[in-house]
Design an enzyme around this catalytic site. Structure first.
Site, mmCIF file in Angstrom:
data_model
loop_
_atom_site.group_PDB
_atom_site.id
_atom_site.type_symbol
_atom_site.label_atom_id
_atom_site.label_comp_id
_atom_site.label_asym_id
_atom_site.label_seq_id
_atom_site.Cartn_x
_atom_site.Cartn_y
_atom_site.Cartn_z
ATOM 1 N N TYR A 20 76.102 -72.060 -45.006
ATOM 2 C CA TYR A 20 75.775 -71.503 -46.319
ATOM 3 C C TYR A 20 76.177 -72.500 -47.403
ATOM 4 C CZ TYR A 20 75.186 -67.218 -43.735
ATOM 5 O OH TYR A 20 74.758 -66.276 -42.843
ATOM 6 N N ASN A 67 66.736 -61.415 -48.448
ATOM 7 C CA ASN A 67 65.716 -62.000 -47.578
ATOM 8 C C ASN A 67 64.344 -61.339 -47.622
ATOM 9 O OD1 ASN A 67 64.550 -63.601 -45.850
ATOM 10 N ND2 ASN A 67 65.906 -63.278 -44.179
ATOM 11 N N CYS A 80 66.750 -67.397 -41.266
ATOM 12 C CA CYS A 80 68.143 -67.224 -41.683
ATOM 13 C C CYS A 80 69.082 -67.244 -40.476
ATOM 14 C CB CYS A 80 68.277 -65.916 -42.444
ATOM 15 S SG CYS A 80 67.415 -64.568 -41.680
ATOM 16 N N HIS A 81 68.512 -67.109 -39.294
ATOM 17 C CA HIS A 81 69.367 -67.122 -38.100
ATOM 18 C C HIS A 81 69.883 -68.525 -37.829
ATOM 19 C CE1 HIS A 81 65.326 -68.092 -36.501
ATOM 20 N NE2 HIS A 81 66.004 -68.882 -35.715
ATOM 21 N N GLU A 97 66.782 -72.027 -28.846
ATOM 22 C CA GLU A 97 66.246 -73.198 -29.543
ATOM 23 C C GLU A 97 66.965 -74.472 -29.139
ATOM 24 O OE1 GLU A 97 66.195 -72.382 -33.639
ATOM 25 O OE2 GLU A 97 64.466 -71.081 -33.476
#
Length: 104
Positions: free
Chosen positions: A24, A47, A55-56, A84
């Site tokens: 952040y 969001n 946002c993850h 990912e």
DNA sequence: CCCGTGACATCGG
DNA sequence: TCCGATGCCACGG
């Protein structure tokens, strides 16, 4: 258009490459407000572009997964990042290796 | 315009 | 090392 700090945060968040994560504070810094990390979290909570804004891929500076609706959501978030290719250490992201450089 | 709220970050004890 | 408190910023009512 906005030039809103919020829009900027969303834009930067979308730039985060797969397999990497940003904090952040990092997003706030890139947006021009190194101390607006808290505000950044607020935007994610708002969001409006949920599917558009990964946002993850945004975690706290120590690599802990926070937010995402609820603590239960954290698990889902973890799985998404893991899928990912983001290195994990227990329940936290290996921020040392997965931290997005911010410059591509 | 003022107040309250929040998915952070940082320091001190 | 862990816990508590403070500062910062933007948004919504």
């Amino acid at each position: 258009m906005t030039t809103s700090f919020k829009e900027k945060i969303y834009k930067i968040t979308r730039r985060i490459p797969k397999g990497k994560v940003a904090t952040y504070g990092q997003l706030a810094l890139l947006a021009g407000k190194p101390k607006a990390a808290r505000a950044v979290g607020s935007f994610m909570r708002t969001n409006p572009d949920a599917p558009r804004t990964p946002c993850h891929r945004v975690v706290s500076k120590n690599g802990a997964l926070t937010g995402y609706s609820m603590k239960k959501g954290i698990v889902t978030k973890k799985h998404m990042l893991l899928a990912e290719g983001v290195p994990f250490i227990g329940e936290k992201v290996d921020i040392k290796k997965a931290l997005w450089t911010g410059v591509i």
